[in-house]
Each structure stands twice: as C-alpha cells, then as structure tokens.
Design an enzyme around this catalytic site. Sequence first.
Site, PDB file in Angstrom:
ATOM      1  N   LYS A 124       0.862  -1.187   0.000  1.00  0.00           N
ATOM      2  CA  LYS A 124       0.000   0.000   0.000  1.00  0.00           C
ATOM      3  C   LYS A 124       0.890   1.224   0.000  1.00  0.00           C
ATOM      4  O   LYS A 124       2.039   1.157   0.459  1.00  0.00           O
ATOM      5  CB  LYS A 124      -0.882   0.022   1.261  1.00  0.00           C
ATOM      6  CG  LYS A 124      -2.159   0.789   1.071  1.00  0.00           C
ATOM      7  CD  LYS A 124      -3.220  -0.080   0.419  1.00  0.00           C
ATOM      8  CE  LYS A 124      -4.427   0.689  -0.001  1.00  0.00           C
ATOM      9  NZ  LYS A 124      -5.518  -0.231  -0.403  1.00  0.00           N
ATOM     10  N   ASP A 164      -6.822   4.025  -4.842  1.00  0.00           N
ATOM     11  CA  ASP A 164      -7.518   3.824  -3.570  1.00  0.00           C
ATOM     12  C   ASP A 164      -8.240   5.160  -3.304  1.00  0.00           C
ATOM     13  O   ASP A 164      -8.430   5.937  -4.249  1.00  0.00           O
ATOM     14  CB  ASP A 164      -6.526   3.452  -2.447  1.00  0.00           C
ATOM     15  CG  ASP A 164      -7.221   2.879  -1.214  1.00  0.00           C
ATOM     16  OD1 ASP A 164      -7.572   1.691  -1.220  1.00  0.00           O
ATOM     17  OD2 ASP A 164      -7.438   3.626  -0.234  1.00  0.00           O
TER      18      ASP A 164
HETATM   19  N1  GLU Z   1      -7.128  -0.062  -3.311  1.00  0.00           N
HETATM   20  C1  GLU Z   1      -7.825  -1.248  -3.706  1.00  0.00           C
HETATM   21  C2  GLU Z   1      -7.896  -2.205  -2.540  1.00  0.00           C
HETATM   22  O1  GLU Z   1      -7.995  -1.769  -1.410  1.00  0.00           O
HETATM   23  C3  GLU Z   1      -7.292  -1.848  -5.000  1.00  0.00           C
HETATM   24  C4  GLU Z   1      -5.852  -2.199  -5.024  1.00  0.00           C
HETATM   25  C5  GLU Z   1      -5.321  -2.681  -6.377  1.00  0.00           C
HETATM   26  O2  GLU Z   1      -6.083  -2.782  -7.324  1.00  0.00           O
HETATM   27  O3  GLU Z   1      -4.124  -2.943  -6.429  1.00  0.00           O
HETATM   28  O4  GLU Z   1      -7.921  -3.389  -2.664  1.00  0.00           O
END
Ligand code: GLU
Length: 447
Positions: A124, A164
């Site tokens: 993240k 996100d």
């Molecule tokens: N931010 C999204 C999640 O919490 C997607 C992350 C992604 O597609 O890599 O899963």
Amino acid sequence: MKTTDIMARLQQKYPLEKEYLQAVQEVLESIEDVYNQHPEFEKAKIVERIVEPDRIFTFRVTWTDDNGEVQTNTGYRIQFNSAIGPYKGGLRFHKAVTPSMLKFLGFEQTFKNALTTLPMGGAKGGSDFDPVGKSNDEIMRFCQAFMLELWNCIGPDQDIPAGDVGVGGREIGYLYGMYKKLAREYNTGVLTGKGGTWGGSILRPEATGFGALYFTQHLLEKAGKSIVGKRVSLSGFGNVAWGAATKARELGAKVVAISGPDGVCEIPDGITPEMIDYMLVMRASNRNKVQDMAVKFPTLCKFTEGKKSWSVPVDIALPCAFQNELSEEDAKELKANGCWCCCEVSNMGCQPGAIHFFQHNGVLFAPGKAVNAGGVATSGLEMTQNAEHISWSGAEVDEKLHFIMKSIHEQCVKYGTQPDGSIDYVKGANIAGFMKVATAMLEQGII
Ligand code: GLU
C-alpha cells in the site's frame, strides 16, 4: 510465542499506530486456533514475520500550487509481503494518511490478495496530500512529483500500485505518464486501473463495487435470502460506491441513501441511473460534498447535514468510504431500524464494537478483505492482460470476476463454518488468507 503475546509486544513497540494494531488484532484473534494446531508455523516465527512489512519507503514530495506557492507533502510505499507474488496494492491520497494507516492497509491487502486466488503479494502507499479543493493542474503536478520518487521502488514484476481513496483513473494517468518518462519502459504493466486505450482492463473501474455485490449475493443465497427489492444504504460517492450502486440497482435492489463527510442524501424511491452518473461528476469536482446530489436532484433526494447513511432504515448496509466509518452505535441504530445484513466494502469500515454487535445480534456480516477483493482481483486480471499484450472483452472479465468472488465466498465458508452451522465470515476470510500466505512463507525458508 502465543498470538496474544505477539500482540502485546506489537502494542508496546508501536503504541501510536492505532489502525495498524486494530487490523493485526482482528487477524490474530481469528487465527489463534489454527496457529496453535501448526507448531511448524510457530517454529518458523510466521506470525512475528507476517505482521511486519518487508520494507517502507518514505519520501518528500514537493510541488507548486496554482498560486505559485511551493507545497511539501510526504509520500510512502509500504511493501508488506511478497510470499505469494509481487507487491500489489493501491495508493491513497488523503490528508489523514500516516504510516499507521498504510501499514494497516498493506497488512489487510496481503490477506485480501491471497483470497483472490491470484499470485499477488501485499502493498500500500500514498500521501497526506489532500485532493479536496485542488484543481486538475494541481492534481497533475502532485502526481508527477510523487512519481519522481516512487518510480525507483516499483516495476511490473516487482510492485504494481493502483488506486484507492483519492486516486482514480485520472491520477493513475498522470502517475503512469511520469513513470514512463522516467523509467523509459513502455510496457503497460506497472500500474493498474489504467485507461481503456492504454492497457487498462474493461470493468476495472466498476470491479470493487460489482465484486462486492456478487459476494453479497452469494452470502444472501447461502442464508436463503435474495437481494431483489431490498433497501440498501451506501456511504460515500466515490468509485467504489458508484460501482456498488450500479450493480445493486441492476440486481433489483433499491439504493435509498448515499453519504459524504457533510451528511446524508436520502433517496426514498431509489437511486436512478442519472444520479449514479452524477456521482462521477461529484468525484471529479474534488468538492467532497454529497449535498451536491440534492442540489442537482431536489425532487428525488433529501439532504440532512451531519447525519450518516446508517440512520436510514434499510435491509442491507454497505459501508463504501473509509476505515472505522461505522461505529457500534451506528450498528445498533441500523439493527433497530430493521437492517439484517452488512457487507463491509471499505477496508476495515466497521469498528470492532460494530462487528461484535452484528455478529451477536443476528445481523449477517462479512469483512472488507473478502467483500471488496474484486477490485484488486480485477487489477490482477489487468496484469495478466498486460503481460500477454491482449485485452479481454467485458464479458470475459466479468465472468472471471464472478468466479473469483464465488471462490472467495467458498473459502470463507470452508474456514468460517462454526460448530452450530453458522458462518463467521471474519474468521473464514482471515484463516483462509493466513493459511495461504503462511504456507508460502514456510516453504520459502527463513528470509
Ligand atoms: N485499493 C484497492 C484495494 O484496497 C485496489 C488495489 C489494487 O487494485 O491494487 O484493494
């Protein structure tokens, strides 16, 4: 060492990292029994290792605003765990971003990605940059400055960021443009959530919301219920809420509330396609006000300042906004107003007291890491298409997304079925994700 002792140590080591400790506590409570049945995990100190990120990059991001003033923010990328694949997870741009928030999200992502059936590790990142009130040019300059530092830490086979909160298709575009310029790599794989003409997957924008509704359908079916005609409340009006509202409507449910930081919009006759389209306009405006919906559709929609979606009587509640957005009091109000199901679409959207209340008062509950995994799963499908230099049709992606959500539901049932026949979806999701990552770590030795 027992999981409770590991937790106590983490509390001592990171006393201020509230969200991170909350996320770890929930997982460690769920896995305690299976962990005790696997002495090989304890010997390899799997839990001590799985709770710590592999590495954290922190960097300064300096950019110039529209008034010519120099602004400085902090950027982060947390590469949490790569046991089952390259680091994968979104970027969050929000004024409240801290290392604790991103550690909780990276930790959750590791287990969520394991549930998708695809080979993706957890990561993240993001920044304390606040997109609210920023112009399009400011967003672009910030994204470019952010990528100036990030590009060296990521790569299509190494770490693949996506969106996100505060990062959607527009931001991914600006980030990607700068990455290409710096890395001189013209393959399309390094970010997911890209535009349709430059490597993005059909349905990626819708995938988190669509996947959440597919999961909800499976959960309801297992409980002998149907979504048709049910009243649904959502929080937020961003990409995730937009996808969830679209699919909920399509499946015959009635979305009667959406909300924002300013209050709630009640929609007694159910959200219309025009209102769903308008959510995108509201998101792009960077105003962050749900009241704009009531201004645009005054006869269909009633705005109440300072209230949440959880005050509106519904059958099903779908938190789609931010962590800890639904408290124990909200859970009690929902139940008192007739709500009998809550599927968490945001990451850790429900406070521990709310989850406890739902689980002990006959409200069906499923956690974000299972419900919202369709987003990252479709990112995984985008990676596959990029690696093969092809694009699949919408029908093909949708079919795969369906299959993945069904399989996540099955994993929850497998590991979450209790002696009395009820299903603890929190336990189910946590144990299934943990077993996969822990086994991979064990097989790869002490590294
Ligand atoms: N931010 C999204 C999640 O919490 C997607 C992350 C992604 O597609 O890599 O899963």
